[in-house]
Design an enzyme around this catalytic site. Structure first.
Site, PDB file in Angstrom:
ATOM      1  N   TYR A 141      35.692  39.713  27.737  1.00  0.00           N
ATOM      2  CA  TYR A 141      35.393  40.490  26.526  1.00  0.00           C
ATOM      3  C   TYR A 141      34.647  39.666  25.485  1.00  0.00           C
ATOM      4  CZ  TYR A 141      38.490  44.174  28.248  1.00  0.00           C
ATOM      5  OH  TYR A 141      39.064  45.174  28.997  1.00  0.00           O
ATOM      6  N   LYS A 192      43.146  36.849  39.971  1.00  0.00           N
ATOM      7  CA  LYS A 192      42.394  37.299  41.151  1.00  0.00           C
ATOM      8  C   LYS A 192      41.844  36.035  41.821  1.00  0.00           C
ATOM      9  CE  LYS A 192      40.562  40.621  43.693  1.00  0.00           C
ATOM     10  NZ  LYS A 192      41.398  41.419  44.605  1.00  0.00           N
ATOM     11  N   ASP A 224      45.357  43.292  41.914  1.00  0.00           N
ATOM     12  CA  ASP A 224      45.418  44.548  42.678  1.00  0.00           C
ATOM     13  C   ASP A 224      46.849  44.814  43.175  1.00  0.00           C
ATOM     14  OD1 ASP A 224      44.771  42.215  44.009  1.00  0.00           O
ATOM     15  OD2 ASP A 224      43.679  43.178  45.624  1.00  0.00           O
ATOM     16  N   ASP A 248      44.508  44.233  29.721  1.00  0.00           N
ATOM     17  CA  ASP A 248      44.109  45.492  29.096  1.00  0.00           C
ATOM     18  C   ASP A 248      44.486  46.659  30.016  1.00  0.00           C
ATOM     19  OD1 ASP A 248      42.957  47.311  27.414  1.00  0.00           O
ATOM     20  OD2 ASP A 248      40.896  46.648  27.691  1.00  0.00           O
ATOM     21  N   ASP A 252      48.237  49.459  30.026  1.00  0.00           N
ATOM     22  CA  ASP A 252      48.152  50.923  29.971  1.00  0.00           C
ATOM     23  C   ASP A 252      48.932  51.532  31.136  1.00  0.00           C
ATOM     24  OD1 ASP A 252      46.699  51.070  27.644  1.00  0.00           O
ATOM     25  OD2 ASP A 252      45.214  52.467  28.461  1.00  0.00           O
TER      26      ASP A 252
END
Ligand code: NAD
Length: 363
Positions: A141, A192, A224, A248, A252
């Site tokens: 970001y 990852k 994942d 992020d 959620d």
């Protein structure tokens, strides 16, 4: 005690839920004999409308001079033009960067009375009590370059940069282990590492930090797999730590364990200390500005009210006051009071002001 709190109501339902939390803070001040000086500043879309920029200097100065910041939400369709050079989110990202708020804390603890609101079976949810720690000021970001250009074939091309330096990983990993040491003593680090170089550095650095915390168990998960394990065995997790982008997304997903984003608080902490010698944090509900319900007086204020409780605990050192708010919210939910987002069919739906009033009464 005396403390300065800057309120950033922002856009959409932001002003409605911030006003609710302000009322609760005023009640706490009265009940426990504190003096909270609260002033409101613009951020996001409203700041663009009023001043042309999403994070005016006046706002930034007020936040720097405060002991803590409480934010509602930013953004909305009015400012959604993808080609616009100024966007509401820049205000939020800029503020996190300027205040050095590198750690985002998101507790995920489904309320026993609301388990039915989650799409997950109650039997899977039982016992879930985790804290997700998301790195907030680094990674993709913020990495440069982040740009769009026309390539040699004449087509548009865009790129972003995922970059982490060792010190950025060390400070968030340390915080994860310190928090876990006070909880159930387990850290799950998410990356990852099978594909990304930045994730391999992440894993190597977290492993090094873990050596200083022999009493805390460390497990690794690939992002994942983590999204899957979060649904299949949520109660196994204690503290999850991860980088900005993965955090992020997974926060959620985790919000669905509680049934509604409207209930979930968060804190963003940095290394800077405030006038009370505590971290100067920024506190906000995890939901956005909910333009679909803005102005209707029906937003759930609980996420912001519980964010105010986190503010009292982490930035003002007022744990009993924080607990008083958390218990009041618990009591009101136990009494069966619900806003629209958490009500089952046939249940009475309270508005923002009515729900806030119930919580203040319970205090
Ligand atoms: P959202 O969180 O605003 O809304 C998602 C859904 O949840 C909507 O149906 C909304 O009505 C509902 N909802 C959210 N909060 C609620 C509450 N307190 N009470 C009752 N219902 C609630 O997400 P979105 O629709 O994807 O985004 C809307 C805008 O908010 C966008 O402009 C987005 O950029 C912005 N946003 C801001 C933040 C922030 O300020 N931190 C975070 C996420 C999204």
């Amino acid at each position: 005690m005396k403390a300065k709190i800057t309120l950033l109501p922002g856009d959409g339902i932001g002003p409605e839920v911030t006003a609710a939390a302000q009322e609760v803070l005023e009640k706490i001040a009265e009940k426990f004999g504190h003096e909270f000086e609260m002033d409101s500043q613009h951020i996001g879309g409203i700041a663009i409308d009023e001043t042309g920029v999403p994070l005016p200097n006046e706002t930034l100065d007020a936040c720097r001079g405060a002991d803590a910041v409480l934010l509602g939400a930013v953004g909305g369709p009015k400012w959604d033009d993808p080609n616009a050079s100024v966007r509401p989110e820049q205000g939020l990202l800029g503020l996190r960067k300027e205040l050095g708020l590198f750690a985002n804390l998101r507790p995920v603890q489904p309320h026993p009375q609301l388990m039915g609101a989650s799409p997950l079976k109650e039997s899977r949810l039982a016992g879930t009590d985790m804290l997700i720690l998301r790195e907030l000021t680094g990674g993709i970001y913020f990495g440069q370059p982040s740009e769009k250009h026309v390539n040699a074939n004449g087509e548009e091309e865009a790129l972003d940069t995922l970059i982490y330096s060792e010190h950025e990983i060390v400070r968030i990993a340390k915080l994860a282990f310190e928090i876990a040491a006070e909880r159930r003593k387990k850290v799950t680090s998410i990356d990852k590492a099978n594909v990304l170089e930045s994730s391999r550095l992440w894993r190597k650095t977290v492993t090094k930090v873990a050596a200083d915390y022999p009493n805390v168990e460390l497990e690794y998960l690939l992002i994942d797999a983590a999204t899957m394990h979060l649904l299949s065995r949520p109660s196994d997790f204690d503290v999850m730590v991860t980088m900005n982008l993965f955090g992020d997304i997974i926060t959620d997903e985790a919000s669905m364990l509680t049934g509604s984003m409207g209930n979930m608080p968060s804190a963003a902490l940095g290394e800077d200390l405030n006038s009370l010698g505590k971290p100067r944090g920024m506190y906000e509900p995890i939901h956005g500005s909910a333009p679909d319900i803005a102005g209707k007086g029906i937003a759930n204020p609980i996420g912001t009210i519980l964010s105010a409780a986190m503010l009292l605990r982490h930035s003002l050192g007022l744990s009993s006051e924080a607990e008083a708010i958390e218990k009041a919210v618990d009591a009101v939910l136990n009494q069966g009071h619900r806003t629209g987002d958490i009500a089952k069919e046939g249940e009475i739906r309270l508005g923002t002001a009515e729900m806030t009033e119930k919580i203040i009464q319970a205090l």
